[in-house]
Write a protein that holds these residues in place. Structure first.
Motif, PDB file in Angstrom:
ATOM      1  N   ASP A 186       0.546  -1.530   0.090  1.00 23.64           N
ATOM      2  CA  ASP A 186       0.289   0.164   0.120  1.00 23.64           C
ATOM      3  C   ASP A 186       0.459   0.755   0.046  1.00 23.64           C
ATOM      4  OD1 ASP A 186       0.925  -0.232   2.849  1.00 23.64           O
ATOM      5  OD2 ASP A 186      -0.994   0.207   4.204  1.00 23.64           O
ATOM      6  N   ILE A 187       1.997   1.374  -0.019  1.00 26.78           N
ATOM      7  CA  ILE A 187       2.842   2.417  -0.002  1.00 26.78           C
ATOM      8  C   ILE A 187       3.311   2.176  -1.722  1.00 26.78           C
ATOM      9  CG2 ILE A 187       4.932   3.185   0.327  1.00 26.78           C
ATOM     10  CD1 ILE A 187       5.227   1.378   3.836  1.00 26.78           C
ATOM     11  N   ALA A 188       2.938   3.810  -2.626  1.00 24.81           N
ATOM     12  CA  ALA A 188       2.945   3.110  -3.873  1.00 24.81           C
ATOM     13  C   ALA A 188       4.481   3.811  -3.895  1.00 24.81           C
ATOM     14  CB  ALA A 188       1.514   3.824  -3.857  1.00 24.81           C
ATOM     15  N   THR A 189       5.102   5.475  -3.052  1.00 24.88           N
ATOM     16  CA  THR A 189       5.817   5.398  -3.913  1.00 24.88           C
ATOM     17  C   THR A 189       7.242   5.770  -2.712  1.00 24.88           C
ATOM     18  OG1 THR A 189       4.914   8.323  -3.648  1.00 24.88           O
ATOM     19  CG2 THR A 189       4.669   6.954  -5.966  1.00 24.88           C
ATOM     20  N   ASP A 232       5.265   8.183  -0.093  1.00 25.88           N
ATOM     21  CA  ASP A 232       4.598   7.497   0.318  1.00 25.88           C
ATOM     22  C   ASP A 232       5.177   7.188   1.822  1.00 25.88           C
ATOM     23  OD1 ASP A 232       2.046   8.261  -0.176  1.00 25.88           O
ATOM     24  OD2 ASP A 232       2.759   6.763  -2.522  1.00 25.88           O
ATOM     25  N   LEU A 233       6.427   7.066   2.107  1.00 19.58           N
ATOM     26  CA  LEU A 233       7.422   6.490   3.494  1.00 19.58           C
ATOM     27  C   LEU A 233       6.831   7.332   4.571  1.00 19.58           C
ATOM     28  CD1 LEU A 233      10.302   5.116   2.021  1.00 19.58           C
ATOM     29  CD2 LEU A 233       8.331   3.686   3.187  1.00 19.58           C
ATOM     30  N   LYS A 234       6.620   8.598   4.057  1.00 21.68           N
ATOM     31  CA  LYS A 234       6.353   9.549   4.980  1.00 21.68           C
ATOM     32  C   LYS A 234       5.700   9.303   6.442  1.00 21.68           C
ATOM     33  CE  LYS A 234       5.638  14.643   5.757  1.00 21.68           C
ATOM     34  NZ  LYS A 234       4.514  16.040   5.431  1.00 21.68           N
ATOM     35  N   GLY A 235       6.275   9.186   7.763  1.00 23.52           N
ATOM     36  CA  GLY A 235       5.600   9.264   8.977  1.00 23.52           C
ATOM     37  C   GLY A 235       5.923   7.590   9.443  1.00 23.52           C
ATOM     38  N   ASP A 293       3.425 -12.188   0.452  1.00 24.09           N
ATOM     39  CA  ASP A 293       1.990 -11.539  -0.335  1.00 24.09           C
ATOM     40  C   ASP A 293       1.412 -10.693   0.070  1.00 24.09           C
ATOM     41  OD1 ASP A 293       1.376 -11.570   2.423  1.00 24.09           O
ATOM     42  OD2 ASP A 293       0.230 -13.462   2.127  1.00 24.09           O
ATOM     43  N   PHE A 294       2.803  -9.638   0.478  1.00 24.29           N
ATOM     44  CA  PHE A 294       2.168  -8.014   1.655  1.00 24.29           C
ATOM     45  C   PHE A 294       3.560  -7.542   0.985  1.00 24.29           C
ATOM     46  CE2 PHE A 294       4.966 -10.609   4.635  1.00 24.29           C
ATOM     47  CZ  PHE A 294       5.805  -9.689   4.989  1.00 24.29           C
ATOM     48  N   GLY A 295       4.322  -7.696   0.550  1.00 21.27           N
ATOM     49  CA  GLY A 295       5.524  -6.514  -0.295  1.00 21.27           C
ATOM     50  C   GLY A 295       6.094  -6.484  -1.416  1.00 21.27           C
ATOM     51  N   LYS A 296       6.629  -5.221  -1.470  1.00 21.40           N
ATOM     52  CA  LYS A 296       7.283  -5.224  -2.994  1.00 21.40           C
ATOM     53  C   LYS A 296       8.893  -4.732  -2.951  1.00 21.40           C
ATOM     54  CE  LYS A 296       4.391  -1.087  -3.832  1.00 21.40           C
ATOM     55  NZ  LYS A 296       4.247  -0.002  -4.108  1.00 21.40           N
ATOM     56  N   ILE A 297       9.363  -4.283  -4.164  1.00 25.60           N
ATOM     57  CA  ILE A 297      10.526  -3.929  -4.381  1.00 25.60           C
ATOM     58  C   ILE A 297       9.820  -1.935  -4.817  1.00 25.60           C
ATOM     59  CG2 ILE A 297      12.897  -3.274  -4.896  1.00 25.60           C
ATOM     60  CD1 ILE A 297      13.255  -5.748  -5.514  1.00 25.60           C
ATOM     61  N   LEU A 298      10.293  -1.246  -3.797  1.00 20.29           N
ATOM     62  CA  LEU A 298       9.531   0.040  -3.626  1.00 20.29           C
ATOM     63  C   LEU A 298      10.845   0.190  -4.373  1.00 20.29           C
ATOM     64  CD1 LEU A 298       7.871   2.520  -3.010  1.00 20.29           C
ATOM     65  CD2 LEU A 298       8.826   3.169  -1.374  1.00 20.29           C
ATOM     66  N   ALA A 299      11.813   0.427  -4.924  1.00 21.82           N
ATOM     67  CA  ALA A 299      13.462   0.965  -4.803  1.00 21.82           C
ATOM     68  C   ALA A 299      14.724   0.490  -4.840  1.00 21.82           C
ATOM     69  CB  ALA A 299      13.471   2.734  -4.247  1.00 21.82           C
ATOM     70  N   ASP A 300      15.346   0.693  -6.247  1.00 24.27           N
ATOM     71  CA  ASP A 300      16.374  -0.380  -6.459  1.00 24.27           C
ATOM     72  C   ASP A 300      17.674  -0.002  -6.695  1.00 24.27           C
ATOM     73  OD1 ASP A 300      16.765  -1.240  -8.286  1.00 24.27           O
ATOM     74  OD2 ASP A 300      15.370  -3.200  -8.154  1.00 24.27           O
TER      75      ASP A 300
END
Length: 323
Positions: free
Chosen positions: A119-122, A125-128, A193-200
């Motif tokens: 659910d953290i798209a970008t 969106d990591l703020k907080g 099932d809940f995670g993804k790579i946001l940036a690398d």
């Protein structure tokens, strides 16, 4: 006459054995610390294939996961050489460690990154959010650069100090919203099932470059051995290029990962050849110089440096050893 020949032969053998023993005794002992990262794998190739031994070196490879611990051990005389990242060497040099970079090893090309809940798209969106990241490490450097691009600062997230491997494990266990880690934890996080790579680092070329460094006084007093060590290491790199199956087995076994896991992560690292290393340190404003300067300026801006590192001094010997 035969008796004299036998005595002469025995004497020759004794002299030969004595000479061999003297050569063995003269081998320079080097202890090298590194974390569990595939970019350091060619060190084990150079050791197992006898390239270090052929160069007159007795090399002991030790895994110390935190660069701060490894560099502290080197400053205390327990370790001769540490493998870490260029930005880390800038950080510790600026805080009083007397370091000399010897050679560049590899560049992360997707092997380091940020994993987050779906659910953290970008990055914005990591703020907080809670982010597991090892403070004072390349992971924090990566996070800060990514946040800066998104218009945020490190203070905008709730940072939880963990070693990079532990950070990945914490995310996979569902304990944090995001983590800054490396392979194989990036892949493990993406497989949940809940995670993804946001940036690398595939989208951050040249940001994370691994290198070897020693205390500058030690490196200068042992230039011959440092040159032999660097050249033997790159023999390991050449062997890996020509014999990938055997080389990869050596790396996987020593880093305690499966051949399948290694194969899946090799695409995320670009090993430097001897020519790549020479180019990286070529010229007064070499890529190596620029990267360390950038890191020093960044950490100083963050307020975690006592002084700006003397970059020319830190990378000076590397340009000489690359020849």
């Amino acid at each position: 006459m035969n008796m004299f020949k036998e005595l002469a032969l025995a004497g020759t053998i004794a002299i030969s054995m004595s000479a061999s023993l003297n050569v063995a005794a003269a081998a320079e002992k080097l202890s090298v610390a590194h974390s569990t990262w595939i970019g350091y794998g060619a060190l084990y190739i150079a050791k197992e294939k006898g390239f270090f031994e052929k160069a007159g070196l007795d090399v002991d490879l030790q895994i110390i996961e935190a660069s701060s611990d490894a560099i502290a051990a080197m400053q205390g005389g327990q370790i001769n050489i540490v493998a870490s990242t260029m930005d880390n060497f800038a950080l510790f040099s600026g805080n009083g460690a007397d370091l000399a970079v010897l050679t560049a090893l590899d560049e992360s090309a997707g092997g380091d990154g940020i994993v987050a809940k779906k659910d953290i798209a970008t990055v914005a969106d990591l703020k907080g959010k809670s982010v597991a990241v090892q403070k004072g490490s390349v992971s924090q450097f990566l996070l800060a650069q990514a946040l800066n691009t998104a218009g945020l600062k490190l203070e905008d997230v709730t940072a939880i100090d963990m070693k990079s491997g532990d950070a990945g494990a914490a995310f996979v266990a569902g304990s944090v919203d995001a983590a800054v880690t490396w392979q194989p934890w990036l892949s493990k996080a993406a497989a949940t099932d809940f995670g993804k790579i946001l940036a690398d680092t595939s989208t951050m070329p040249g940001l994370i470059v691994d290198a070897l460094a020693a205390k500058s006084d030690y490196a200068n007093e042992h230039r011959k051995e440092m040159k032999a060590f660097v050249d033997a290491y790159f023999e390991g790199i050449d062997f890996m290029a020509k014999n990938p199956a055997e080389a990869h087995e050596i790396i996987a076994r020593n880093l305690k990962m499966s051949n399948e896991t290694l194969a899946g992560t090799l695409k995320d690292v670009r090993f430097f050849s001897k020519q790549d290393n020479a180019a990286f340190f070529s010229g007064d404003r070499s890529p190596g110089f620029e990267l360390m300067s950038q890191a020093g300026e960044f950490y100083q801006k963050m307020g975690v440096l006592r002084s700006t590192p003397d970059v020319a001094k830190v990378v000076g010997i590397a340009s000489e050893l690359a020849k």
